[in-house]
Design an enzyme around this catalytic site. Structure first.
Site, mmCIF file in Angstrom:
data_model
loop_
_atom_site.group_PDB
_atom_site.id
_atom_site.type_symbol
_atom_site.label_atom_id
_atom_site.label_comp_id
_atom_site.label_asym_id
_atom_site.label_seq_id
_atom_site.Cartn_x
_atom_site.Cartn_y
_atom_site.Cartn_z
ATOM 1 N N ASP A 49 1.270 -1.438 0.192
ATOM 2 C CA ASP A 49 -0.155 -0.093 0.364
ATOM 3 C C ASP A 49 0.800 1.458 -0.177
ATOM 4 O O ASP A 49 2.086 1.416 0.584
ATOM 5 C CB ASP A 49 -0.837 -0.317 1.580
ATOM 6 C CG ASP A 49 -1.652 0.699 1.586
ATOM 7 O OD1 ASP A 49 -2.173 0.873 0.325
ATOM 8 O OD2 ASP A 49 -1.928 2.316 2.245
ATOM 9 N N TYR A 54 2.141 9.869 0.720
ATOM 10 C CA TYR A 54 3.574 9.852 1.329
ATOM 11 C C TYR A 54 4.746 9.987 1.247
ATOM 12 O O TYR A 54 5.442 10.155 -0.319
ATOM 13 C CB TYR A 54 3.463 8.405 1.593
ATOM 14 C CG TYR A 54 1.952 7.623 2.321
ATOM 15 C CD1 TYR A 54 1.210 7.985 2.771
ATOM 16 C CD2 TYR A 54 2.193 6.223 2.503
ATOM 17 C CE1 TYR A 54 0.290 7.808 3.295
ATOM 18 C CE2 TYR A 54 0.775 6.110 2.623
ATOM 19 C CZ TYR A 54 0.241 6.600 3.526
ATOM 20 O OH TYR A 54 -0.454 5.508 3.742
ATOM 21 N N GLN A 180 -10.536 1.811 3.388
ATOM 22 C CA GLN A 180 -9.514 1.418 4.338
ATOM 23 C C GLN A 180 -9.753 2.890 5.410
ATOM 24 O O GLN A 180 -8.753 3.637 5.632
ATOM 25 C CB GLN A 180 -7.965 2.425 3.549
ATOM 26 C CG GLN A 180 -6.830 1.852 3.871
ATOM 27 C CD GLN A 180 -5.781 1.803 3.362
ATOM 28 O OE1 GLN A 180 -4.332 2.809 3.446
ATOM 29 N NE2 GLN A 180 -5.365 1.405 1.613
ATOM 30 N N SER A 210 -3.087 1.534 10.948
ATOM 31 C CA SER A 210 -2.540 1.585 12.046
ATOM 32 C C SER A 210 -3.049 0.247 13.240
ATOM 33 O O SER A 210 -4.027 0.501 14.327
ATOM 34 C CB SER A 210 -3.043 2.676 12.575
ATOM 35 O OG SER A 210 -2.142 3.915 11.796
ATOM 36 N N LYS A 220 5.637 0.073 23.159
ATOM 37 C CA LYS A 220 7.511 1.045 23.806
ATOM 38 C C LYS A 220 7.361 1.897 24.210
ATOM 39 O O LYS A 220 8.203 2.779 24.222
ATOM 40 C CB LYS A 220 7.910 0.421 22.109
ATOM 41 C CG LYS A 220 7.267 1.446 21.181
ATOM 42 C CD LYS A 220 7.121 0.945 19.614
ATOM 43 C CE LYS A 220 8.588 1.372 19.517
ATOM 44 N NZ LYS A 220 8.928 0.955 17.792
ATOM 45 N N ASN A 296 6.051 -9.326 13.558
ATOM 46 C CA ASN A 296 4.597 -9.315 12.771
ATOM 47 C C ASN A 296 4.377 -10.431 12.219
ATOM 48 O O ASN A 296 2.843 -10.373 12.043
ATOM 49 C CB ASN A 296 4.328 -8.109 12.019
ATOM 50 C CG ASN A 296 4.879 -6.513 13.082
ATOM 51 O OD1 ASN A 296 4.532 -6.995 14.128
ATOM 52 N ND2 ASN A 296 4.626 -5.046 12.414
HETATM 53 N N1 LIG Z 1 -5.944 4.753 4.883
HETATM 54 C C1 LIG Z 1 -4.480 6.048 5.615
HETATM 55 O O1 LIG Z 1 -5.849 7.312 5.707
HETATM 56 C C2 LIG Z 1 -3.629 5.535 6.088
HETATM 57 C C3 LIG Z 1 -3.182 6.255 7.737
HETATM 58 C C4 LIG Z 1 -2.248 5.485 7.607
HETATM 59 C C5 LIG Z 1 -1.487 4.632 7.571
HETATM 60 N N2 LIG Z 1 -2.435 3.478 6.875
HETATM 61 C C6 LIG Z 1 -1.529 2.215 5.769
HETATM 62 O O2 LIG Z 1 -1.505 1.538 7.145
HETATM 63 C C7 LIG Z 1 0.000 1.184 6.582
HETATM 64 C C8 LIG Z 1 0.179 0.699 8.240
HETATM 65 O O3 LIG Z 1 -0.382 2.203 9.090
HETATM 66 P P1 LIG Z 1 0.578 2.014 10.133
HETATM 67 O O4 LIG Z 1 2.276 2.645 9.758
HETATM 68 O O5 LIG Z 1 0.642 3.621 11.272
HETATM 69 O O6 LIG Z 1 0.822 1.087 11.618
HETATM 70 P P2 LIG Z 1 1.297 0.622 12.541
HETATM 71 O O7 LIG Z 1 1.047 -0.888 12.867
HETATM 72 O O8 LIG Z 1 -0.094 1.524 13.983
HETATM 73 O O9 LIG Z 1 2.732 1.445 13.144
HETATM 74 C C9 LIG Z 1 3.515 1.029 12.104
HETATM 75 C C10 LIG Z 1 4.373 1.240 13.142
HETATM 76 O O10 LIG Z 1 5.021 0.460 14.727
HETATM 77 C C11 LIG Z 1 6.292 0.241 14.966
HETATM 78 N N3 LIG Z 1 6.164 -1.437 14.963
HETATM 79 C C12 LIG Z 1 5.827 -1.746 14.519
HETATM 80 N N4 LIG Z 1 5.845 -3.493 14.643
HETATM 81 C C13 LIG Z 1 6.925 -3.511 15.379
HETATM 82 C C14 LIG Z 1 7.778 -3.872 16.437
HETATM 83 N N5 LIG Z 1 7.690 -6.027 16.154
HETATM 84 N N6 LIG Z 1 8.080 -3.484 17.023
HETATM 85 C C15 LIG Z 1 7.881 -2.370 17.640
HETATM 86 N N7 LIG Z 1 7.637 -1.402 16.992
HETATM 87 C C16 LIG Z 1 7.032 -1.971 16.222
HETATM 88 C C17 LIG Z 1 7.227 0.988 13.499
HETATM 89 O O11 LIG Z 1 7.760 2.500 14.220
HETATM 90 P P3 LIG Z 1 8.616 2.634 14.463
HETATM 91 O O12 LIG Z 1 9.661 1.176 14.280
HETATM 92 O O13 LIG Z 1 9.241 3.651 13.859
HETATM 93 O O14 LIG Z 1 8.353 3.377 15.841
HETATM 94 C C18 LIG Z 1 6.468 1.019 12.658
HETATM 95 O O15 LIG Z 1 6.194 1.781 11.588
HETATM 96 C C19 LIG Z 1 0.585 2.286 6.027
HETATM 97 O O16 LIG Z 1 1.313 2.254 6.003
HETATM 98 C C20 LIG Z 1 -0.514 2.835 5.715
HETATM 99 O O17 LIG Z 1 0.011 2.169 3.796
HETATM 100 C C21 LIG Z 1 -3.155 4.030 5.335
#
Ligand SMILES: NC(=O)c1ccc[n+]([C@@H]2O[C@H](COP(=O)([O-])OP(=O)(O)OC[C@H]3O[C@@H](n4cnc5c(N)ncnc54)[C@H](OP(=O)(O)O)[C@@H]3O)[C@@H](O)[C@H]2O)c1
Length: 319
Positions: A49, A54, A180, A210, A220, A296
């Site tokens: 995605d 971005y 989404q 998210s 964390k 994950n």
């Molecule tokens: N449509 C929309 O409006 C919208 C909005 C937001 C996101 N999205 C989509 O959803 C995807 C996922 O969202 P998100 O990145 O916010 O997901 P999330 O799972 O809530 O956060 C991911 C972040 O959490 C941390 N993380 C992930 N797994 C971990 C683990 N096992 N241990 C420790 N830290 C961990 C990392 O950040 P750090 O290591 O930097 O701390 C990672 O970048 C995005 O990439 C995007 O494609 C869409």
């Protein structure tokens, strides 16, 4: 990996998918993107995605370059992008879903990713200033021109999705098929009862975002903001309030022993929890480093562990 139909569409998406928000360009360069996308793909992820907004297109460039280096057969994966915010400070090119913007913006995204088409094209937000009929026609025309295969919505109200479906049905246009929405243990409103017709009657799919609430649901942030985390990134200070929120931290502390009893890390537990909802087609994961992705992807082992007793224990934490 298991695959779920995107609602009632013929397309199947992996239960866990991989997105680039925040990470690509800020934390992940092309080499790291290649490594991480390969780990995801090898685990069975078939959906990647992205969005125009971005890092102002840089994330699309990185994913496009990574896809080129990886050289996967085009039929073996799905890639998306999302349009709404635009780059240019011009009334017709920002915060809009007007026809001119959509038809031009998709060309920009495809050029940055060096792709002929995206599999899924999302309207990244609703635009109350453009008639839904205009947007539906524009998305239909993008599909007819072969630049996207399916289209969907992101963070739309149920009533607006139903109107878009209705317009498409009346004019025999390509309908939106997927939402989404944000979805995690803290934020469940996008699957409220007002969405029943969207998911149950019309068979809409969902690719949820998210799942870890930007990392809070890994535990964390319980002692503050780690230096190497999303919460410490310049430009993302606005996330800090949610990351450090005391109520959320109390919930995380309450969930920890439930995850431990399951044998899961908190991240795996929180990701697997999303998948116990049958209205979720795919959970979009994010990762800043490859170790997180390895952890994950193992969340899949725990999807069947959410017994009524476990769900009741989770409810008690929220009470
Ligand atoms: N449509 C929309 O409006 C919208 C909005 C937001 C996101 N999205 C989509 O959803 C995807 C996922 O969202 P998100 O990145 O916010 O997901 P999330 O799972 O809530 O956060 C991911 C972040 O959490 C941390 N993380 C992930 N797994 C971990 C683990 N096992 N241990 C420790 N830290 C961990 C990392 O950040 P750090 O290591 O930097 O701390 C990672 O970048 C995005 O990439 C995007 O494609 C869409």
């Amino acid at each position: 990996m298991n695959y779920r139909h995107l609602g009632k569409a013929g397309l199947q998406v992996s239960e866990l998918s991989f997105g680039s928000w925040v990470t690509f360009k800020n934390q992940v360069d092309v080499d790291a993107a290649v490594e991480m996308m390969a780990v995801a793909y090898d685990a069975g992820v078939n959906f990647f995605d992205n969005a125009e907004t971005y890092k102002r297109g840089k994330s699309e460039e990185i994913m496009g370059e990574a896809l080129k280096r990886l050289g996967w057969r085009r039929g073996s994966y799905l890639v998306s992008t999302k349009l709404f915010w635009g780059f240019h400070d011009n009334p017709n090119e920002k915060d809009t879903l007007n026809r001119k913007y959509l038809l031009e913006a998709i060309d920009g995204s495809l050029a940055r990713m060096d792709l002929d088409y995206v599999d899924l094209l999302y309207c990244h937000r609703a635009d109350p200033t453009t008639p839904i009929e205009e947007t539906v026609w524009a998305m239909h025309n993008i599909i007819e021109r072969g630049k996207a295969l399916y289209w969907g919505t992101s963070e739309w109200e149920a009533a607006d999705i139903l109107e878009a479906i209705d317009v498409a049905e009346r004019h025999h246009l390509h309908k939106p098929i997927v939402e989404q929405p944000v979805y995690n243990l803290f934020e469940q409103h996008r699957f409220g009862p007002e969405y029943d017709d969207v998911y149950k009657k019309h068979g809409y799919g969902s690719t949820t975002w998210s799942p870890l609430a930007s990392g809070v649901l890994t535990g964390k942030y319980k002692d503050g903001i780690p230096e190497d985390s999303r919460g410490a990134l310049e430009g993302y200070e606005w996330l800090q309030e949610g990351l450090l929120n005391e109520q959320r931290q109390a919930v995380v502390a309450g969930l920890e022993p439930i995850a431990r009893d399951m044998g899961a890390t908190l991240a795996q537990f929180s990701l697997a929890w999303c998948l116990q909802n049958p209205q979720v087609s795919s959970v979009l994961t994010g990762a800043s480093r490859v170790e997180q992705l390895h952890e994950n992807m193992k969340a899949l082992h725990f999807v069947d562990s959410f017994t009524p007793d476990v769900m009741a224990a989770i409810d008690r934490v929220f009470e």
